[in-house]
Every structure is written in structure tokens, then in C-alpha cells.
Write a protein that holds these residues in place. Structure first.
Motif, PDB file in Angstrom:
ATOM      1  N   THR B   9     -26.123 -57.230   7.420  1.00 33.70           N
ATOM      2  CA  THR B   9     -27.508 -56.772   7.354  1.00 33.70           C
ATOM      3  C   THR B   9     -28.084 -56.811   8.766  1.00 33.70           C
ATOM      4  O   THR B   9     -27.650 -57.598   9.610  1.00 33.70           O
ATOM      5  N   ALA B  11     -32.108 -56.211  10.654  1.00 35.66           N
ATOM      6  CA  ALA B  11     -33.527 -55.930  10.484  1.00 35.66           C
ATOM      7  C   ALA B  11     -33.888 -55.881   8.996  1.00 35.66           C
ATOM      8  O   ALA B  11     -34.692 -55.067   8.553  1.00 35.66           O
ATOM      9  N   GLY B  12     -33.230 -56.741   8.230  1.00 34.80           N
ATOM     10  CA  GLY B  12     -33.538 -56.841   6.809  1.00 34.80           C
ATOM     11  C   GLY B  12     -32.915 -55.755   5.956  1.00 34.80           C
ATOM     12  O   GLY B  12     -33.181 -55.681   4.755  1.00 34.80           O
ATOM     13  N   LEU B  13     -32.079 -54.917   6.561  1.00 31.81           N
ATOM     14  CA  LEU B  13     -31.484 -53.802   5.814  1.00 31.81           C
ATOM     15  C   LEU B  13     -29.964 -53.956   5.756  1.00 31.81           C
ATOM     16  O   LEU B  13     -29.358 -54.450   6.703  1.00 31.81           O
ATOM     17  N   TYR B  31     -31.300 -48.278   5.132  1.00 26.65           N
ATOM     18  CA  TYR B  31     -30.080 -48.842   5.710  1.00 26.65           C
ATOM     19  C   TYR B  31     -30.220 -49.011   7.211  1.00 26.65           C
ATOM     20  O   TYR B  31     -30.982 -48.299   7.854  1.00 26.65           O
ATOM     21  N   GLU B 149     -39.145 -58.454  18.586  1.00 29.99           N
ATOM     22  CA  GLU B 149     -37.968 -59.322  18.631  1.00 29.99           C
ATOM     23  C   GLU B 149     -37.026 -58.857  19.729  1.00 29.99           C
ATOM     24  O   GLU B 149     -36.631 -57.688  19.766  1.00 29.99           O
ATOM     25  N   HIS B 175     -40.298 -63.112  18.709  1.00 25.50           N
ATOM     26  CA  HIS B 175     -38.966 -63.722  18.576  1.00 25.50           C
ATOM     27  C   HIS B 175     -38.213 -63.480  19.876  1.00 25.50           C
ATOM     28  O   HIS B 175     -37.912 -62.346  20.225  1.00 25.50           O
TER      29      HIS B 175
END
Lengths: 352, 310
Positions: B9, B11-13, B31, B149, B175
Motif C-alpha cells: 500500500t 498513501a493509503g491505497l 490505487y 509528507e 511528516h
């Protein structure tokens, strides 16, 4: 019923495991012909009509000395005289073959000879369309290796002694802009080379050059580094024992570094996980490749294929084929270890 | 030691591979698209897949890209020109990973990187940039409003990169993650070089600070004990490094850390007693503490090692 004969080192666990499997199958205890005698040139007596299994001459310093024709045994773990060893081994195999003329050999000595010559083995596999990493010409020295790598445009290669086994003398080598890094179990000491049980990195060009220059006269086979798949953060490949033409016993070998041999700190991984990551279709294709490797060695009841999946799992390639790659103690398929499975495959011949 | 695992995964995808010929996905924005070549394909396969993505009629919906192996990462820098040239196509791009390769493909210290500032300039709406590989890595001072980030994964971080980050104007940064690595691979950052980072003054929104994979983990910990940045953090990540009881004791003796949501020390050289002390003082206060992957309690720096170097 044909008597069983095993050519091996009598105290080695390979021989013990084979005898145990024969006993468990209700067969008479195999006769053991010691490599030490064969290597010393003693007459080899094999009862006509026997089934003869040739097993590894390894892990015995005296056999190693005799095969090399040397006066002194090698120091523990020393990598020395691989080409001389191979010549001696060819002679010993020839004596076994002659003695077994009236018998059936479970592994054809001329095929064993190919399996202990990585150059010949690679060429054979390639000629049969089996996926293998491409190889360079034989380097004569480190300087020659460097120029061959530059010509090919390869920055990452595996350097393997042509007649080595069990990762002995293997270097995983990367070069880039004057930097070089070798991962290997080789340990130089006082002008000699030793196999260590620890895989380590060398970054000094002088050290790497001296290792390669010491190994080169006995023959080196250099393949382009095939980036292997990972399993749970570990580098992974498979040992597939092909018995009587069928992929039978499979071990997943995982390691933190590029060298995955189990005796060098590698660990057995989960086959289920490999199936999931590769997918059934790709896994089946890989097993078909192993079958085709088996076809290249029709005179061998078993061969041990080291099979790599690429880092994106999209393809696979054969890293090595081992003549004596069936030492996987405790690994049972349908209740049989590799030895019992071979005996089961032989059974019609044994009882005939 | 090296990185052996591909991310799944980003970036959360979930990561999905771009193929040269593929059906339009139902949800292109759902995605992180992985662009990579393979063993046989070399740079030309990378180019083919890149162009397939750029020319897809759903390219504008792509939000995240993971650039893996671009062909010969040992010889050529990342395909920045290609990415910069396609900025008018990747209009929705928010997250980019540059150099997501395993050690089998190319070890982190052997991936050639370059100056990432032009990339940031070309993508003013980028929010996440993660780069793997320290060889040739630079960031010229750059102004970027959107970046939340920024992460540099290296086996040895050149001090110039720290200077470039400090001199850049990144007001949105939440971040910041620096893998300091080892001096064997060009990591020459000292704690003195981190004084601007440790002041926290440049990034008012910073909530995650990662000073990871560090040979100087003990000194870093000692500096953090009195660093202004700590008060505003919710996560402090000192994982993958050579931290020993010395660093851990400095952390415990310094300013309070109980406001942290998470303190990550995984891969460390703390003694069992020190781990107990950390748990007693921090877990009791509600800090999520990661002390996994204990490597033993070697006190001699020569016996300790960082997680990712070559």
C-alpha cells in the motif's frame, strides 16, 4: 528382488536416511560401497542385477583428499583444488559405472558429471529452452570479470565456482562507479579461502579481487543477478526435488540476503504463502519448468532444482540443478520423505 | 542488511501494477499505480508502461504513483524528466514514491537518485514524496505549499540533503522522515547538522518526525531529550537504528514524552531491563510503544548495526 547398493560415505546421514527408508519399506538393507574405497582406486564390487544409488562424496575430508589427488587433507572448510577434485570425481564415477555394468544405476554418472559442471549444466538447460539467467564467458581473473561485466552492461552478477556445491565459493557481486560489494560465505585467511557458515559483505576491491583471482583458475561461471521475489521481507527461492520426472518435495528457502542456502542461516518458509503470492498458474508453470529440467537428466531418478521467482513474481528461472539435492530430512509428502519417495518410484523394479 | 519487501500500500491505497495493455480500471484514483520494469524488459519496458499510463484517458484521475525499477537504477538516475514532462497529464497526482526497489532489485545505497527539487516544482499540488536511495540524492532549496509528507529512505544520508530541506520553504510539512544510515554509505549527518530539524521552527504543522536507521541513534536520542520539536510531535520514530540503553536512558531522563501518541524504536539494542523501564514509564501513560525486533543488548557500537545499509 534386486539388491540395493548405495555409493556413499557410510557414516553420513544421507546414507543413514536412505537405509532407514529401505528398512521402513521392508527391503533388505542396502550394501554400502564407500566413496573412500572408490576414490582410493580399490576394486569396486557390485553384485549383478543390483539397483545402485550414487550419493554425495561430500563432507568427508579423506574422500576429498583422495579425489583431489593431494598429499594432505584440506583444512576444515577450505576451498581448494576444485578442478582437481572434479577430475578425480569423474574418474571415480567412471569406476562406479564400470562396476555397475550388470546393474541398474539410479543416477547416470555422465549426467552427474554435467550436474557438477555449472557451465555445462547452464548450457544444457539453455539449449532446452529452460529459463536460466544469462551467463558471461568464463573469466580468467577479477580484471577480466570486470571487463566482461562492463561489456555486457551488467552491474550485478552471481559468481560461482564451476565445480562448487552448496554455495561454496559463490559471490553475489555488485559494481558501480568504482564501488564494489560482494556478499559471500567465503572467508579469506592467510592467503587461503574458507567456507564460513556466516554470509558476509566485502566492500574492499582488493579483498574481492584476491578472492576471485584465487577461485578463477579452477573455473568460474558468472550469471546475471536475477532479482528474487520476497516472502515476508525475506529473499526467497525454492528447492524442488524432481523424483521420477515429477516435482515431488518442495522446500521454500528464505534468507535476509541474496544467498538462500539453508545451512547458511536460511530458513524454511511457507509453501502456502508462495502459492498465494505466485498464483496457481505461475506456480504450475514453475513446476512444469522443474519437470522439464528432470527431462534433461533422464538417467537420474532425482534431481534437486533451485528455482527462483522474479521480484515481481511475473517469471521464474532455474538457479542450479543439484545431483544430490535430496537431503531434506523430515520433509514428508504423502507420508514419504525424499528417500522413501524414490524407493516407492523404484518399487516395480525392486520387486521385479 | 537490506530491504527485502515490496510495499503493498502507498498513501493509503493498494498498489497495483501498470501494464502496457490494460483495461480501464473502475476506480483509477483508488490505487497507487506501480511503474516498474523487470529483468528482461530494461528501460524500454519501463518507458512503454509509463507511456501507457500517461496516455490512458483516465490519467487525470491518478492520485498516487510508485516508481519501482526504471531499468538500470545502478547506472541511471530516476526518470525525473519523464515525470516532469508529464506533469500536465498527471493533474491529480498527490503522492509519489521514487525508487521502491527491494535489495534483490537494487540495494538502497546503490539506487541512483538526483535532485528532487525540480520534481516538486513541477507538481505544486503533490502532498507526499518518498524517495529511496541516497546515491546522488539532492534537494535544492524549493518552495512548496502542499507537501505534507517528505521521506528519504537511505543507507547513508548526505548532509547536503538536510541543508536543502532546511533551506526549503515547506509550510505544510507534517511528516518528515530521514533515514540517516551509515557513514560507510555516505551518511555524514551529525547531531549538530540536525539542529534546525530539532528546533522544529521551520514546520509549524510537523507531527511526525522520523530519524531512522541511524548509527548515531544514541546521540540523536540525547539531543531529542531537550529538543523543542518534541513538544509538537504526536509520533517520534527512531526505529531501525543502533539505539542502546544509553539513548533510551537519555530519552527517559529528558523532557516528558508522555504526550506522544506513538514512540517507535523497533530494531534496537535495549536490554530487557531498559525495555521494562520504557514500558513502565510510557505505556502506562498511554504512549503506543514499539519495542519489537530487539537485536540484543550489545553495548559495543561495533556489535550493533542499523537495519538498512547497503
Amino acid at each position: 528382488m534386486s539388491p540395493l547398493v548405495v555409493i556413499g560415505n557410510p557414516d553420513n546421514r544421507r546414507v543413514s536416511l536412505f537405509r532407514a527408508a529401505a528398512r521402513a519399506a521392508g527391503l533388505t538393507d542396502p550394501t554400502v560401497v564407500a566413496w573412500r574405497d572408490v576414490a582410493a582406486g580399490a576394486p569396486v564390487a557390485i553384485e549383478a542385477g543390483s539397483l545402485v544409488r550414487v550419493d554425495s562424496p561430500g563432507e568427508d575430508a579423506e574422500v576429498d583428499r583422495l579425489l583431489r589427488g593431494a598429499d594432505e587433507p584440506a583444512a576444515h572448510g577450505e576451498i581448494v583444488g576444485l578442478a582437481a577434485w572434479y577430475r578425480g570425481f569423474l574418474g571415480a564415477l567412471r569406476r562406479v559405472e564400470l562396476a555397475a555394468r550388470g546393474s541398474r544405476l539410479c543416477n547416470d554418472p555422465s549426467e552427474i558429471a554435467v550436474l557438477f559442471d555449472k557451465r555445462a549444466c547452464h548450457a544444457l538447460l539453455r539449449s532446452q529452452g529452460i529459463p536460466v539467467p544469462p551467463a558471461l564467458d568464463t573469466p580468467r581473473s577479477y580484471a577480466h570479470l570486470v571487463s566482461l561485466m562492463d561489456d555486457a552492461g551488467w552491474s550485478r552478477v552471481f559468481v560461482k565456482p564451476v565445480h562448487g556445491s552448496s554455495a561454496s565459493g559463490v559471490l553475489a557481486l555488485r559494481r558501480h562507479r568504482g564501488r564494489v560489494l560482494a556478499t559471500t560465505s567465503v572467508e579469506p585467511s592467510q592467503g587461503r579461502l574458507f567456507n564460513s557458515l556466516r554470509v558476509r559483505d566485502y566492500s574492499s576491491p582488493e579483498t574481492i579481487e584476491s578472492i576471485v583471482d584465487k577461485l578463477a583458475p579452477d573455473g568460474l561461471h558468472v550469471e546475471r543477478w536475477f532479482p528474487k521475489a520476497d516472502l515476508d521481507g525475506m529473499v526467497m527461492d525454492l528447492r524442488v526435488v524432481v523424483i521420477a520426472g515429477r516435482p515431488s518435495h518442495v522446500v521454500v528457502r528464505t534468507s535476509r540476503g541474496p544467498i538462500t542456502n539453508l545451512h547458511l542461516g536460511g530458513a524454511r518458509g511457507s509453501l502456502q504463502e508462495v502459492l498465494e503470492r505466485a498464483g496457481r498458474r505461475r506456480y504450475r508453470a514453475a513446476m512444469e519448468t522443474c519437470e522439464r529440467v528432470g527431462v534433461c537428466f533422464p538417467g537420474c531418478l532425482q534431481v534437486g532444482v533451485d528455482l527462483m521467482f522474479s521480484s515481481d513474481w511475473s517469471r521464474h528461472a532455474v538457479a542450479e540443478v543439484n545431483a544430490f539435492g535430496d537431503l531434506l530430512p523430515g520433509l514428508l509428502v504423502d507420508g514419504r520423505d525424499t528417500y522413501a519417495a524414490q524407493l516407492a518410484a523404484l518399487m516395480p523394479a525392486v520387486v521385479a | 542488511m537490506t530491504i527485502n519487501k515490496h510495499i503493498t500500500t502507498f498513501a493509503g491505497l493498494p498498489v497495483k501494477k501498470v501494464r502496457a495493455t490494460m483495461d480501464p480500471p473502475d476506480d483509477p484514483g483508488g490505487y497507487a499505480w506501480r511503474l516498474t520494469t523487470n529483468y528482461d524488459g530494461g528501460p524500454s519496458r519501463f518507458k512503454k508502461r509509463f507511456e501507457a499510463l500517461v496516455n490512458a484517458d483516465w490519467v487525470g484521475q491518478v492520485t498516487a504513483i510508485v516508481v519501482g525499477d526504471w531499468g538500470d537504477a545502478n547506472d541511471d538516475g530516476p526518470p525525473l524528466k519523464r515525470l516532469i514532462g508529464a506533469a500536465d497529464r498527471f493533474t491529480g497526482l498527490r503522492a509519489l514514491f521514487l525508487g521502491e526497489m527491494t535489495g534483490e532489485e537494487s540495494e538502497v545505497s546503490w539506487i541512483n537518485q538526483s535532485d528532487v527539487a525540480p520534481l516538486l516544482a513541477a507538481y505544486p499540488r503533490l502532498e507526499v514524496l518518498r524517495v529511496r536511495g541516497g546515491e546522488g540524492l539532492e534537494i535544492s532549496p524549493v518552495k512548496h505549499e502542499s507537501l505534507r509528507e517528505l521521506a528519504f529512505e537511505t543507507g547513508g544520508l548526505p548532509v547536503e540533503v538536510v541543508r536543502g530541506i532546511e533551506e526549503s520553504d515547506l509550510p505544510g510539512l507534517q511528516h518528515l522522515e530521514l533515514w540517516l544510515g551509515t557513514d560507510n554509505y555516505g551518511g555524514d549527518v551529525t547531531v549538530d547538522d540536525l539542529s534546525v530539524v530539532l528546533s522544529g521552527a521551520r514546520w509549524p504543522l510537523l507531527s511526525y518526525l522520523g530519524l531512522r536507521d541511524s548509527e548515531i541513534a544514541d546521540q540523536v536520542a540525547d539531543s531529542l531529550a531537550g529538543a523543542p520539536v518534541v513538544a509538537r510531535l504526536s509520533t517520534l520514530d527512531l526505529s531501525l537504528g543502533m539505539m542502546s540503553d544509553v539513548g533510551a536512558a537519555a530519552l527517559l531522563a529528558g523532557q516528558p514524552l508522555t504526550h506522544l501518541r506513538r514512540l517507535d524504536l523497533h530494531h534496537h539494542f535495549l536490554s530487557p531491563e531498559m525495555m521494562d523501564r520504557m514500558r513502565a514509564e510510557l505505556e502506562a501513560a498511554g504512549v503506543e510503544l514499539d519495542l519489537s525486533k530487539a537485536q540484543g543488548s550489545e553495548t559495543d557500537p561495533g556489535d550493533r548495526f542499523i537495519s538498512v545499509s547497503e
